[in-house]
Write an enzyme that holds these catalytic residues in place. Structure first.
Site, short mmCIF file in Angstrom:
data_model
loop_
_atom_site.label_atom_id
_atom_site.label_comp_id
_atom_site.label_asym_id
_atom_site.label_seq_id
_atom_site.Cartn_x
_atom_site.Cartn_y
_atom_site.Cartn_z
N LYS A 1 0.86 -1.18 0.00
CA LYS A 1 0.00 0.00 0.00
C LYS A 1 0.89 1.23 0.00
O LYS A 1 1.83 1.29 0.79
CB LYS A 1 -0.86 0.06 1.28
CG LYS A 1 -1.79 -1.08 1.50
CD LYS A 1 -2.61 -0.89 2.78
CE LYS A 1 -1.80 -1.05 4.08
NZ LYS A 1 -1.29 -2.37 4.36
N LYS B 1 -5.15 9.32 -0.76
CA LYS B 1 -5.26 8.89 0.64
C LYS B 1 -4.08 9.50 1.39
O LYS B 1 -3.22 10.14 0.77
CB LYS B 1 -5.25 7.37 0.75
CG LYS B 1 -3.95 6.72 0.31
CD LYS B 1 -3.99 5.24 0.62
CE LYS B 1 -2.68 4.59 0.23
NZ LYS B 1 -2.65 3.17 0.54
N CYS C 1 -4.80 2.20 -8.26
CA CYS C 1 -5.06 0.75 -8.32
C CYS C 1 -6.54 0.39 -8.38
O CYS C 1 -6.98 -0.18 -9.38
CB CYS C 1 -4.38 0.05 -7.15
SG CYS C 1 -2.58 0.12 -7.27
N1 LIG Z 1 1.15 2.04 -6.71
C1 LIG Z 1 0.71 1.05 -5.96
O1 LIG Z 1 0.33 1.22 -4.81
C2 LIG Z 1 0.69 -0.35 -6.50
C3 LIG Z 1 0.52 -1.43 -5.62
C4 LIG Z 1 0.51 -2.72 -6.14
C5 LIG Z 1 0.64 -2.92 -7.51
N2 LIG Z 1 0.78 -1.85 -8.34
C6 LIG Z 1 0.97 -2.11 -9.77
O2 LIG Z 1 2.35 -1.99 -10.07
C7 LIG Z 1 2.55 -1.44 -11.36
C8 LIG Z 1 3.37 -0.17 -11.27
O3 LIG Z 1 2.67 0.78 -10.53
P1 LIG Z 1 3.34 2.12 -10.00
O4 LIG Z 1 2.33 2.81 -9.17
O5 LIG Z 1 4.67 1.80 -9.43
O6 LIG Z 1 3.53 2.90 -11.39
P2 LIG Z 1 4.38 4.22 -11.68
O7 LIG Z 1 3.69 4.91 -12.76
O8 LIG Z 1 4.66 4.94 -10.39
O9 LIG Z 1 5.78 3.66 -12.21
C9 LIG Z 1 5.96 3.01 -13.41
C10 LIG Z 1 7.31 3.40 -13.97
O10 LIG Z 1 7.62 2.58 -15.10
C11 LIG Z 1 8.36 3.34 -16.00
N3 LIG Z 1 8.38 2.66 -17.31
C12 LIG Z 1 7.40 2.55 -18.24
N4 LIG Z 1 7.80 1.80 -19.26
C13 LIG Z 1 9.05 1.39 -19.00
C14 LIG Z 1 9.98 0.56 -19.67
N5 LIG Z 1 9.70 -0.05 -20.83
N6 LIG Z 1 11.20 0.37 -19.11
C15 LIG Z 1 11.50 0.94 -17.92
N7 LIG Z 1 10.65 1.72 -17.23
C16 LIG Z 1 9.44 1.94 -17.75
C17 LIG Z 1 7.68 4.69 -15.96
O11 LIG Z 1 8.50 5.73 -16.48
C18 LIG Z 1 7.39 4.84 -14.47
O12 LIG Z 1 8.43 5.51 -13.80
C19 LIG Z 1 1.14 -1.23 -11.92
O13 LIG Z 1 0.77 -2.33 -12.67
C20 LIG Z 1 0.29 -1.11 -10.67
O14 LIG Z 1 -1.05 -1.48 -10.91
C21 LIG Z 1 0.83 -0.58 -7.86
#
Ligand SMILES: NC(=O)c1ccc[n+]([C@@H]2O[C@H](COP(=O)([O-])OP(=O)(O)OC[C@H]3O[C@@H](n4cnc5c(N)ncnc54)[C@H](O)[C@@H]3O)[C@@H](O)[C@H]2O)c1
Length: 440
Positions: free
Chosen positions: A157, A328, A266
């Site tokens: 989270k 949040k 999410c």
């Molecule tokens: N944020 C959360 O709380 C959370 C929790 C569990 C799961 N997730 C899942 O995890 C995944 C990532 O979420 P996030 O919130 O960290 O996203 P985010 O947008 O914060 O980070 C994603 C990063 O990936 C980079 N990126 C995109 N394409 C790329 C590539 N080909 N090579 C290298 N880097 C690349 C982007 O520039 C960005 O910095 C999603 O699928 C999300 O649903 C998120």
């Protein structure tokens, strides 16, 4: 172990820092050079409690590195975590282009065995697509380097990400071969010394587990929000109802808070994507989740609706203080934040707004560029200056016990619209403040 983390966002940076913190050698890759520059300069591009110190410590120890060099990243880790974004496509399905691009990059450059781990939240069947993309790139190079693809969805989270990662309730690993399972077990051994939390299953079940978890949590929230709206009409208090049902161990207290609707990166997208997957890939209409989403969309308009009901549909000349922008507490994440809907509703009705958030004001400025009728204050008290009423959208701790005398003195009309049910209605009302909360 040598680990590459692809995508250095909320999940990638936390995972990378935590894996480094238990002694691994970690290289974090991102395609966004501005993020990597901030990290190389000793900063972090997001707000997450404790993360800056952890990143610093591990960079200093030489265990955590950052790069934009795709080839270097593909060579570096035996384990390659894909933690890139999976934002909603126009039709609500998860946009897989970043995941597939990351997979292709691995295939283009890998020269020895890799365990490729899908950590991003991805629809069922993605591991097959990742496998096909890597195999395709290897075939183009005329090589047949071995690799495994694993699903390891992340349950952290935002706001408590480090603790969640280091002390997980469970670690779900979807896996087809023994070699990859052994690697995953070794990788997670340092953070589950107390007892085994690894649940190994088939890949498709692991992929679905992540969506099922978020869908269940979103359902609880929408359920309570609907009951809150009903409680309001019937003269009941949803907080009393929450305590009354939460005490049942089959129900439990968590995720039963009524409020102004869920947001974030999410729940909204994952509920939507699951509904879409069910429809497109299985011909099934997920009726419960369709309603969960509709109820939440409506709930995000409830606060704005209460303001309009109280002050009239034409809010020209009215000015509101708004506490809390992030979706949040303890994060700067503004993705699908309810504050965006509330602010938009107020602006559409002609009002002006001054907002305060402890960490998300910079992010908010990107969401409302060039919006002259939205300004930002340096403190929660400063936001009250000249306001007709106060609207609370995020449950930051510092909002929980405010100086009600100051609020009353500063507001033109002593009205609080509380979208997170932070206060005891009796107490606030006893101070001569009109208090409009959710379901109370
Ligand atoms: N944020 C959360 O709380 C959370 C929790 C569990 C799961 N997730 C899942 O995890 C995944 C990532 O979420 P996030 O919130 O960290 O996203 P985010 O947008 O914060 O980070 C994603 C990063 O990936 C980079 N990126 C995109 N394409 C790329 C590539 N080909 N090579 C290298 N880097 C690349 C982007 O520039 C960005 O910095 C999603 O699928 C999300 O649903 C998120």
């Amino acid at each position: 172990m040598k680990i590459t983390v692809i995508g250095t966002g909320y999940v990638g940076l936390v995972s990378g820092a935590c894996f480094a913190d238990v002694g691994n050698d970690v290289l974090c890759l991102d395609v966004d050079p501005s993020k990597i520059k901030i990290l190389e300069d000793g900063g972090i591009p997001i707000y997450e409690p404790g993360l800056q110190e952890m990143v610093k410590r591990n960079v200093a120890a030489g265990r955590l590195h950052f790069t934009t060099d795709v080839e270097k990243a593909a060579h570096f880790g035996t384990v390659q975590f894909i933690a890139v974004g999976t934002p909603p496509d126009e039709d609500g399905s998860a946009d897989m282009k970043y995941v597939i691009a990351a997979a292709r990059n691995i295939g283009k450059y890998m020269t020895d065995y890799k365990v490729v781990v899908d950590k991003s939240t991805v629809p069922v069947g993605t591991a097959d697509r990742v496998k096909a993309a890597i195999a395709d790139e290897l075939a183009k190079r005329g090589v047949s380097t071995p690799f495994s693809v694993v699903s390891n969805p992340e349950f952290l989270k935002e706001g408590a990400a480090i603790d969640d990662f280091m002390r997980p309730d469970r670690i779900v690993v979807g896996c087809e071969d023994e070699q990859a399972a052994l690697n995953m077990r070794a990788l997670y051994a340092p953070i589950q010394r107390n007892h085994d939390r690894l649940i190994v299953m088939d890949i498709r079940s692991a992929e679905l587990t992540k969506y099922a978890a978020n869908a269940m949590l979103a359902t609880r929230i929408s359920f309570m929000n609907e009951l809150a709206n009903l409680a309001e009409k019937l003269g009941a208090d949803i907080e009393n109802v929450r305590k009354g049902i939460g005490s049942d161990p089959r129900i439990g207290y968590d995720f039963l808070y009524a409020g102004a609707g869920y947001g974030g990166s999410c729940f909204p997208k994952d509920v939507q994507a699951l509904v879409k997957t069910a429809q497109d890939d299985a011909g099934i209409t997920l009726q419960v989740l369709t309603a969960v989403e509709a109820a939440n969309d409506a709930q995000k308009r409830v606060l704005g609706g209460k303001v309009i009901k109280r002050f009239g549909a034409d809010l020209k000349g009215k000015h509101f203080a708004l506490w809390g922008l992030a979706f949040k507490a303890n994060t700067d994440d503004m993705r699908k934040a309810t504050s965006r809907d509330v602010i938009q509703d107020l602006l559409d009705a002609g009002a002006t707004v001054t907002a305060y958030d402890p960490v998300a004001m910079k992010e908010a400025q990107h969401c409302f560029p060039n919006e002259a009728r939205l300004t930002y204050a340096e403190s929660q008290t400063a936001a009250l200056e000249g306001a007709d009423a106060l609207i609370i959208v995020t449950e930051w701790r510092e909002f929980r016990s405010p100086d009600f005398d100051t609020i009353k003195a500063k507001l033109k009309q002593p009205v609080i619209f509380d979208g997170r049910n932070l206060y005891d209605p009796k107490l606030v009302r006893s101070m001569g403040i009109e208090y409009q909360a959710i379901g109370r």
